[in-house]
Write a protein that holds these residues in place. Structure first.
Motif, PDB file in Angstrom:
ATOM      1  N   ARG A  26       2.948   0.205  -6.213  1.00 47.25           N
ATOM      2  CA  ARG A  26       3.894  -0.028  -7.156  1.00 47.25           C
ATOM      3  C   ARG A  26       4.830   1.038  -7.667  1.00 47.25           C
ATOM      4  NH1 ARG A  26       4.916   0.709 -12.452  1.00 47.25           N
ATOM      5  NH2 ARG A  26       2.874   2.134 -12.955  1.00 47.25           N
ATOM      6  N   HIS A  34       7.509   2.466   1.511  1.00 47.22           N
ATOM      7  CA  HIS A  34       6.774   1.529   1.378  1.00 47.22           C
ATOM      8  C   HIS A  34       6.489   1.004   0.147  1.00 47.22           C
ATOM      9  CE1 HIS A  34       6.449   1.620   5.780  1.00 47.22           C
ATOM     10  NE2 HIS A  34       6.022   2.806   5.540  1.00 47.22           N
ATOM     11  N   LYS A  35       7.069   1.698  -0.651  1.00 48.34           N
ATOM     12  CA  LYS A  35       6.789   1.178  -2.165  1.00 48.34           C
ATOM     13  C   LYS A  35       7.441   0.151  -2.597  1.00 48.34           C
ATOM     14  CE  LYS A  35       8.841   2.169  -6.961  1.00 48.34           C
ATOM     15  NZ  LYS A  35       9.661   3.217  -7.625  1.00 48.34           N
ATOM     16  N   ASN A  36       6.671  -1.209  -3.048  1.00 56.18           N
ATOM     17  CA  ASN A  36       6.812  -2.482  -3.660  1.00 56.18           C
ATOM     18  C   ASN A  36       6.235  -2.864  -4.997  1.00 56.18           C
ATOM     19  OD1 ASN A  36       6.916  -5.186  -3.380  1.00 56.18           O
ATOM     20  ND2 ASN A  36       6.652  -5.357  -1.340  1.00 56.18           N
TER      21      ASN A  36
END
Length: 167
Positions: A26, A34-36
């Motif tokens: 997060r 690769h933050k999601n």
């Protein structure tokens, strides 16, 4: 490195690790580009839904940042009252904090302090050092001896404010 180890543990079925990994995903902590946010929130939501204390603590913290103390307290209470859920010191500290201060629940200092004592009994688990420090603050004005006991315990557990006060 932490996110890699949590990912490896989550793949092997460790739900605590999945909750922590959800936080990493997060925020992007340890995973860079690769933050999601959506995926991280789904991991946190899932772990909270199955009454995993790590997931509940993460979800409730998000609710607290949005000033939803009622929602946060409800998360803590439901997990604490779930017979199948394992208890952890941080969960008990957080629920105790809500009760002592009347955040999201009817104020009940006695029950909140009792939860803090349970949390301290789980030392050195995360949350026990804060619970001990908050017990110190509760007793500081009226019972110096009792307050000192909790302050020393908190310092032993490495709580920075307690360590500083004892210098």
């Amino acid at each position: 490195e932490s996110s890699k180890w949590h990912a490896a543990a989550a793949i092997q079925g460790n739900v605590d690790a999945l909750a922590v990994l959800g936080g990493c995903i997060r925020t992007g902590t340890g995973i860079g580009k690769h933050k999601n946010i959506a995926l991280g929130l789904k991991c946190i939501e899932y772990t909270a839904m199955i009454s995993n204390p790590s997931g509940v603590n993460k979800k409730a913290a998000l609710l607290e940042t949005n000033d939803d103390w009622f929602g946060a307290a409800r998360q803590y209470e439901q997990c604490y009252n779930d017979e199948a859920a394992k208890k952890n010191a941080l969960l008990m500290f957080n629920l105790g904090f809500c009760l002592v201060n009347g955040f999201g629940v009817e104020k009940n200092v006695q029950v909140g302090e009792s939860l803090w004592r349970e949390s301290v009994d789980m030392a050195p688990d995360e949350g026990s050092e804060e619970a001990s420090f908050f017990l110190y603050e509760q007793y500081e004005r009226d019972d110096k001896g009792e307050a000192r006991k909790w302050l020393e315990m908190s310092a032993e557990l490495g709580y920075p404010e307690a360590v500083e006060l004892l210098r």
